[in-house]
Structure formats: structure tokens, C-alpha cells
Design an enzyme around this catalytic site. Structure first.
Site, PDB file in Angstrom:
ATOM      1  N   HIS A 162       0.833  -1.219   0.000  1.00  0.00           N
ATOM      2  CA  HIS A 162       0.000   0.000   0.000  1.00  0.00           C
ATOM      3  C   HIS A 162       0.867   1.269   0.000  1.00  0.00           C
ATOM      4  O   HIS A 162       2.017   1.259   0.437  1.00  0.00           O
ATOM      5  CB  HIS A 162      -0.909   0.003   1.233  1.00  0.00           C
ATOM      6  CG  HIS A 162      -0.125  -0.030   2.510  1.00  0.00           C
ATOM      7  ND1 HIS A 162       0.396   1.097   3.095  1.00  0.00           N
ATOM      8  CD2 HIS A 162       0.275  -1.064   3.284  1.00  0.00           C
ATOM      9  CE1 HIS A 162       1.073   0.761   4.181  1.00  0.00           C
ATOM     10  NE2 HIS A 162       1.019  -0.551   4.319  1.00  0.00           N
ATOM     11  N   ARG A 218      -5.972   0.770   4.264  1.00  0.00           N
ATOM     12  CA  ARG A 218      -4.915   1.342   3.435  1.00  0.00           C
ATOM     13  C   ARG A 218      -4.697   0.549   2.145  1.00  0.00           C
ATOM     14  O   ARG A 218      -4.297   1.100   1.126  1.00  0.00           O
ATOM     15  CB  ARG A 218      -3.605   1.509   4.230  1.00  0.00           C
ATOM     16  CG  ARG A 218      -3.083   0.273   4.954  1.00  0.00           C
ATOM     17  CD  ARG A 218      -2.104   0.734   6.033  1.00  0.00           C
ATOM     18  NE  ARG A 218      -1.327  -0.301   6.687  1.00  0.00           N
ATOM     19  CZ  ARG A 218      -1.676  -0.924   7.803  1.00  0.00           C
ATOM     20  NH1 ARG A 218      -2.851  -0.655   8.361  1.00  0.00           N
ATOM     21  NH2 ARG A 218      -0.882  -1.814   8.369  1.00  0.00           N
ATOM     22  N   GLU A 263      -1.321  -7.004   7.238  1.00  0.00           N
ATOM     23  CA  GLU A 263       0.033  -6.823   7.780  1.00  0.00           C
ATOM     24  C   GLU A 263       0.208  -7.820   8.931  1.00  0.00           C
ATOM     25  O   GLU A 263      -0.777  -8.291   9.525  1.00  0.00           O
ATOM     26  CB  GLU A 263       0.170  -5.372   8.292  1.00  0.00           C
ATOM     27  CG  GLU A 263       1.491  -4.999   8.962  1.00  0.00           C
ATOM     28  CD  GLU A 263       2.717  -5.273   8.114  1.00  0.00           C
ATOM     29  OE1 GLU A 263       3.107  -6.465   8.049  1.00  0.00           O
ATOM     30  OE2 GLU A 263       3.294  -4.335   7.533  1.00  0.00           O
ATOM     31  N   HIS A 297       0.927  -5.627   2.361  1.00  0.00           N
ATOM     32  CA  HIS A 297       1.714  -4.856   3.334  1.00  0.00           C
ATOM     33  C   HIS A 297       3.159  -5.361   3.316  1.00  0.00           C
ATOM     34  O   HIS A 297       3.434  -6.408   2.718  1.00  0.00           O
ATOM     35  CB  HIS A 297       1.134  -5.076   4.730  1.00  0.00           C
ATOM     36  CG  HIS A 297      -0.324  -4.736   4.822  1.00  0.00           C
ATOM     37  ND1 HIS A 297      -0.773  -3.554   5.342  1.00  0.00           N
ATOM     38  CD2 HIS A 297      -1.427  -5.417   4.434  1.00  0.00           C
ATOM     39  CE1 HIS A 297      -2.098  -3.525   5.290  1.00  0.00           C
ATOM     40  NE2 HIS A 297      -2.522  -4.657   4.745  1.00  0.00           N
TER      41      HIS A 297
HETATM   42  O1  LIG Z   1       3.109  -2.265  10.388  1.00  0.00           O
HETATM   43  C1  LIG Z   1       3.998  -1.429  10.196  1.00  0.00           C
HETATM   44  O2  LIG Z   1       4.315  -0.566  11.036  1.00  0.00           O
HETATM   45  C2  LIG Z   1       4.757  -1.404   8.905  1.00  0.00           C
HETATM   46  O3  LIG Z   1       3.897  -1.504   7.876  1.00  0.00           O
HETATM   47  C3  LIG Z   1       5.802  -2.470   8.850  1.00  0.00           C
HETATM   48  O4  LIG Z   1       6.754  -2.102   9.732  1.00  0.00           O
HETATM   49  P1  LIG Z   1       8.253  -2.662   9.641  1.00  0.00           P
HETATM   50  O5  LIG Z   1       8.820  -2.211   8.308  1.00  0.00           O
HETATM   51  O6  LIG Z   1       8.931  -2.038  10.805  1.00  0.00           O
HETATM   52  O7  LIG Z   1       8.160  -4.174   9.750  1.00  0.00           O
END
Ligand SMILES: O=C(O)[C@H](O)COP(=O)(O)O
Length: 303
Positions: A14, A70, A120, A235
Site C-alpha cells: 500500500h 490502506r 500486515e 503490506h
Molecule cells: O506495520 C507497520 O508498522 C509497517 O507496515 C511495517 O513495519 P516494519 O517495516 O517495521 O516491519
């Protein structure tokens, strides 16, 4: 092998969300896109269009998103820019979606299936916390282990606390409500289907929940319907999981993979056996720069 011999998955993380822009762990919190995020989605559509025109490929006729807004917003912008007309969103808890697809197909609209399996990674108690603060608390090694190692897992969320906005919660400067949406309200279909939703996850667990949907829905539908392509908006963790499964990235090497926001990644599979052929970003230079920025999140003010 020619371009026509492969099935193409246009995969997109996203566009920038309100919490990405603030360096806050987001996970299952339902953050919306920023204006920058929307413009990244528009740019992605241009890249997909250019690539499809140049290679004489029909634009994707089916889409997949997570259940988080998102990805829904990114897909809306993308399909609108691609002028693919109206689309039909279907929340699904099944991994076999052929019947649902049959019904939608008859109405002549582009189906977009929404599944929690593309969500995610659940970031547990780290959700809603600023990355530099978590880095300081855990130290560089543990912070990166939990963020990137295949088995790294944050502590569980306390859903009872998370559902309630605390009075002295400082919130973000955008005034965003940090709390994960109440599962009884948002994930009704999943609750009815008795899905066991997580309270924190490692990447390994995301791979486990995503694999059946990838095989039994996305790839099975592509095979049965002789599709040329599909578009998936996911994600950071769900895209890493797709790469892990489709390209066969090892448990060790996956920790070095970072996914930029809003730049289409193309994965080509051989249409005869659905084996991995190759992968590439449609804007490789920006993808490289942005992936490094994602990796460095949290370090800016602490290094
Ligand atoms: O969920 C989140 O904060 C991000 O999309 C992924 O975070 P990261 O790159 O720290 O794993």
C-alpha cells in the site's frame, strides 16, 4: 520464455499511511493513506499501464487486498487510474473462492477479494508505538531481530487495553486514533467463520496463514481461468511472505528483504507449472532507495 508464457502477479505494498508517515508501528491498526500514499498509488497505476501496453498484456482482471483500509484505498485509486471501471469488493474468509467469483463474474465487474490473510503482520504490543522509542527500549539487535528475522515476534497485544482510547494517550500529531478496530465490529465475517485471529505474529506465522489463500484462491483461479495477470495490494510482511513462498527465499535470506511503499513488483510464474521465473520492480531505482528507507525506520534520531 516470452512474456505471454508467464502469469504475472502485480504486487504492491500500500501507499504511505498516516502512521508510516509518523514512524509508528501500525500492524492491524486501520490507518488511512496520506496524500503522498494516494499519489504513489496513482504513479503505480501509470507504471502498470505502461508495462502492460509495452508488452501487449491485458490489464489485470482481478484484485486482492487485505482487510485493512490502506490496501482498499490503494486498490481503489489504482483501478480508477487504470480505468478499469467499477469493481466489486468481496470480503472472504474462504480460500476456495471459485463460487463467489462465478457470481461476481456474471455481473461483469472486476472482483476485488479482501482477506485477513493478506493483512500486515500483527505487531502485538508494538502497535501504536513510535519506532525510535521501541528501538531505544529493546536495543538495535533485538529490534531488528523482531522486525526482520523469520521467527522474530513482538510481545502479544492486550486487546482489552488496545480497544480503549486512553485518556492521557498523546496520540499522533494527525490526531489519529491509535487503537486497533474492535474485532467484533470489523471482523464479523471472520468471527462467524471461526477464524483464529492473532495477537502478535512472526513472519513465519504470516506465511502459514497466507499460503492456503495464495495456492487455493489466487493461483488456482489463475490456472482455471487462464488468467494473464492479477493485482495484489498487501503490506510489508504480506509481500515479504508472497516472495518467500513464490521465489522460495530461504528463512535466513528473508531477513534482508524490505518492501518499499507503493512501487509495483512483478512476479512472473511459468503458466505451465506455476513455477517462479523472475521478479522485478517497475521502478527499480526508487524501489531500492525506498526499501533502504524502510529498513532504517526508527534509526533516524537514534543512531
Ligand atoms: O506495520 C507497520 O508498522 C509497517 O507496515 C511495517 O513495519 P516494519 O517495516 O517495521 O516491519
Amino acid at each position: 520464455m516470452t512474456v505471454g508464457d508467464t502469469f504475472k502477479l502485480f504486487i504492491l505494498r500500500h501507499g504511505q499511511s498516516e502512521l508510516n508517515s509518523e514512524n509508528i508501528f501500525c500492524g492491524w491498526i486501520d490507518a488511512k493513506l496520506t496524500e503522498k500514499g494516494k499519489s504513489q498509488a496513482r504513479h503505480s497505476a501509470k507504471l502498470i499501464k505502461q508495462y502492460s501496453d509495452t508488452n501487449n498484456i491485458t490489464l489485470p482482471q482481478i484484485g486482492y487486498t487485505s482487510r485493512l483500509v490502506r490496501t482498499e484505498q490503494t486498490m481503489d485509486v489504482l483501478l480508477e487510474e487504470l480505468e478499469l471501471g467499477h469493481h466489486n469488493r468481496i470480503i472472504t474468509t474462504d480460500t476456495d473462492i471459485s463460487e463467489e467469483l462465478h457470481d461476481i463474474g456474471l455481473r461483469g465487474q472486476i472482483p476485488v477479494f479482501q482477506t485477513w490473510r493478506l493483512n500486515e503482520r500483527h505487531y502485538g504490543s508494538w502497535q501504536g508505538q513510535r519506532k525510535p522509542k521501541v528501538l531505544k527500549e529493546y536495543g538495535k539487535e533485538k529490534y531488528m531481530y523482531i522486525r526482520r528475522d523469520y521467527d522474530g515476534k513482538p510481545p502479544k497485544v492486550d486487546l482489552n487495553l488496545e480497544m480503549v482510547q486512553e485518556e492521557n494517550d498523546q496520540g499522533s500529531s494527525t490526531g489519529y486514533d491509535f487503537k486497533e478496530p474492535n474485532r467484533r465490529l470489523k471482523y464479523v465475517s471472520e468471527e462467524i467463520a471461526n477464524e483464529l485471529l492473532p495477537e502478535s505474529e512472526s513472519l513465519c506465522e504470516v506465511v502459514t496463514r497466507l499460503r492456503p489463500f495464495l495456492n487455493d484462491a489466487i493461483l488456482s483461479i489463475a490456472r482455471k481461468n487462464h488468467q494473464e495477470s492479477c493485482v495484489i495490494v498487501g503490506h510489508g510482511s504480506s509481500v515479504r511472505s508472497l516472495l518467500k513462498i513464490l521465489e522460495g527465499v530461504s528463512d535466513k535470506d528473508i531477513k534482508d528483504v524490505d518492501i518499499p511503499n507503493g512501487i509495483p513488483l512483478v512476479i512472473e510464474l511459468d503458466r505451465r507449472n506455476f513455477k517462479f521465473v523472475r521478479k522485478f520492480y517497475l521502478d527499480p531505482e526508487s524501489a531500492k532507495v525506498n526499501a533502504q528507507m524502510v529498513r532504517d525506520e526508527g534509526f533516524e534520531k537514534n543512531s
